[in-house]
Design a protein around this motif. Structure first.
Motif, PDB file in Angstrom:
ATOM      1  N   ARG A   7       0.842  -1.495   0.020  1.00  0.00           N
ATOM      2  CA  ARG A   7      -0.332   0.175  -0.092  1.00  0.00           C
ATOM      3  C   ARG A   7       0.954   1.182  -0.019  1.00  0.00           C
ATOM      4  NH1 ARG A   7      -3.184  -1.261   4.786  1.00  0.00           N
ATOM      5  NH2 ARG A   7      -2.407  -2.836   5.528  1.00  0.00           N
ATOM      6  N   LYS A   8       0.176   2.440  -0.401  1.00  0.00           N
ATOM      7  CA  LYS A   8       0.426   3.672  -0.607  1.00  0.00           C
ATOM      8  C   LYS A   8      -0.441   4.564  -0.363  1.00  0.00           C
ATOM      9  CE  LYS A   8       4.780   3.000  -3.790  1.00  0.00           C
ATOM     10  NZ  LYS A   8       4.617   3.082  -5.015  1.00  0.00           N
ATOM     11  N   GLN A  38      -1.825   3.994  -3.938  1.00  0.00           N
ATOM     12  CA  GLN A  38      -2.643   3.132  -4.386  1.00  0.00           C
ATOM     13  C   GLN A  38      -2.145   1.956  -3.784  1.00  0.00           C
ATOM     14  OE1 GLN A  38       0.646   2.733  -7.001  1.00  0.00           O
ATOM     15  NE2 GLN A  38       1.072   1.174  -6.231  1.00  0.00           N
ATOM     16  N   VAL A  62      -5.023  -1.145  -7.326  1.00  0.00           N
ATOM     17  CA  VAL A  62      -6.260  -0.263  -6.863  1.00  0.00           C
ATOM     18  C   VAL A  62      -5.859   1.261  -7.040  1.00  0.00           C
ATOM     19  CG1 VAL A  62      -7.749   0.875  -5.366  1.00  0.00           C
ATOM     20  CG2 VAL A  62      -7.386  -1.793  -5.085  1.00  0.00           C
ATOM     21  N   ARG A  63      -6.222   1.980  -7.756  1.00  0.00           N
ATOM     22  CA  ARG A  63      -6.105   3.394  -7.328  1.00  0.00           C
ATOM     23  C   ARG A  63      -7.147   4.560  -6.458  1.00  0.00           C
ATOM     24  NH1 ARG A  63      -4.432   8.225 -10.696  1.00  0.00           N
ATOM     25  NH2 ARG A  63      -5.015   6.890 -12.139  1.00  0.00           N
TER      26      ARG A  63
END
Lengths: 247, 175
Positions: free
Chosen positions: A104-105, A112, A149-150
């Protein structure tokens, strides 16, 4: 005259016998007059060790929670039945797949999530990703075993949303900060801070009526249309499992 | 016997270089929270590219910048690319490494990493800026510059620790 003192003594004797009863009745009148203050206070003092503790409060709260869940299930079933009657897409979610978050970020240039399932599990580009709190983002790319995922906060994220109280549509734009920007399509959307933002009830791309966030502030003077700052309900930095809509 | 030992050593060093380069996108994915300022981690690619370019020269630096840029773009969302900035930085640092060895101390490495991360950030900001003109500029700018400054700072602080040892390793390998 001779019986006089004897009679007085007898009366006093009788009076001494009934005096405690008068005293008792008097006390009871006092208790009644004070709304039972002394009596109830004494009762409370004596029974304090036996009062319901925190465990009993938790039982009640648990019961309340179960009742709420049952109510939600019943209402959802009822809602689905009505939606079927109106031929609107169902909000029931039998085609969801639970997926772990493997990277994750949530801050920085790219906001994302990397998910641990991909096209093999039925995930496709454009699928809605949900977590505790509601919508998290949209699947942007998939591999056979992963999906990217955006997040709603990421620059370039655009999702159509709905403010139920004011019955107005808007576009939720990710601007990099924790609070995405809601741009209304109407010049006078009649929304106020605190309004809940959700996906549209008539949405066919995203699951309908999915909570997204709460309006924090509103700029009515913005051009060409008012904009609002939305506090999201979900917390992508703390979620380890998400639900992805299979299409 | 001596020849086979030398061949083994060369193979080992090549593998180590490739492994360290592959570690860059892995670290970018893992995004360790401990090494972050305001939730923004360091630019791992800058920490690797700086010593590699200083030791290898402009050509190898640019090539590594291109390869790592492609790798990093493949694990990021669409919208902006790091490739141009990394190629330019690889070339610049490669020339600096050829011209002078005065850049090989901790302070210079920290400063170069800070500037490199800042340049990558500015290039990304420009791309986001041009792609998302409809976004409220004030909010967008504050977020961008917070990201640029946080990333540059943590990259510059980590560079004397990570890039310094990588530089020693790459220079020994070449000699």
């Amino acid at each position: 005259m001779a019986g006089g003192p004897k009679l007085v003594g007898l009366r006093l004797h009788h009076l001494r016998k009934v005096l405690p009863f008068f005293f008792l009745v008097g006390c009871l009148f006092l208790v009644r007059w004070s709304k039972g203050a002394f009596f109830v206070d004494t009762y409370a003092l004596i029974t304090r060790p036996f009062w319901p503790g925190s465990s009993q409060r938790e039982w009640l709260q648990y019961g309340d929670l179960v009742e709420s869940q049952v109510m939600v299930d019943l209402l959802q079933a009822d809602n689905n039945r009505l939606r079927r009657m109106l031929a609107i897409k169902s909000s029931s979610t039998p085609d969801l797949v639970s997926v772990p978050v493997i990277a994750r970020k949530s801050n920085g240039w790219w906001q994302q999530l990397e998910l641990g399932k991909g096209s093999v599990a039925g995930i496709q580009i454009g699928a809605a990703v949900m977590g505790p709190g509601g919508l998290l983002g949209i699947v942007e790319s998939v591999t056979p075993s992963t999906a990217r995922v955006r997040l709603l906060t990421a620059p370039g994220s655009r999702v159509g949303v709905w403010v139920n109280r004011a019955k107005h549509h808007g576009i939720l734009l990710g601007i990099g900060t924790n609070r995405p920007q809601l741009t209304f399509l109407d010049k006078d959307p009649k929304v106020i801070a605190g309004d809940v933002v959700s996906t549209s009830p008539a949405s066919t791309i995203l699951p309908p009526n999915l909570p997204v966030g709460v309006i924090q502030s509103l700029d009515k003077k913005a051009l060409p249309a008012p904009i609002a700052s939305v506090q999201l309900l979900s917390a992508p930095e703390a979620i380890d499992w998400v639900q992805v809509q299979k299409r | 016997m001596g020849t086979s030992s030398k061949a083994l050593t060369v193979r080992y060093t090549k593998s180590a270089v490739i492994a360290s380069a592959i570690l860059v996108p892995c670290l970018a994915l893992i995004n360790p929270r401990l090494l972050a300022i305001n939730g923004v981690g360091p630019s791992w690619v800058v920490l690797w590219l700086l010593p590699w370019s200083l030791a290898g020269g402009p050509l190898l630096g640019s090539f590594a910048g291109l390869c790592l840029g492609l790798l990093l773009d493949s694990i990021s969302l669409y919208g902006a690319t790091q490739i141009p900035a990394l190629i330019v930085l690889g070339f610049w640092w490669g020339r600096l490494g050829k011209v002078s060895s005065a850049t090989h101390n901790n302070l210079s490495l920290g400063l170069l990493a800070y500037m490199g991360s800042f340049c990558v950030g500015i290039s990304l900001w420009l791309q986001f800026y041009l792609r998302h003109l409809q976004i409220s500029f004030e909010i967008f700018h504050s977020w961008s510059f917070q990201t640029i400054l946080s990333q540059s700072l943590i990259t510059g602080l980590l560079s004397p620790i990570i890039s310094f040892w990588l530089l020693l390793y790459f220079k020994n390998r070449r000699s």
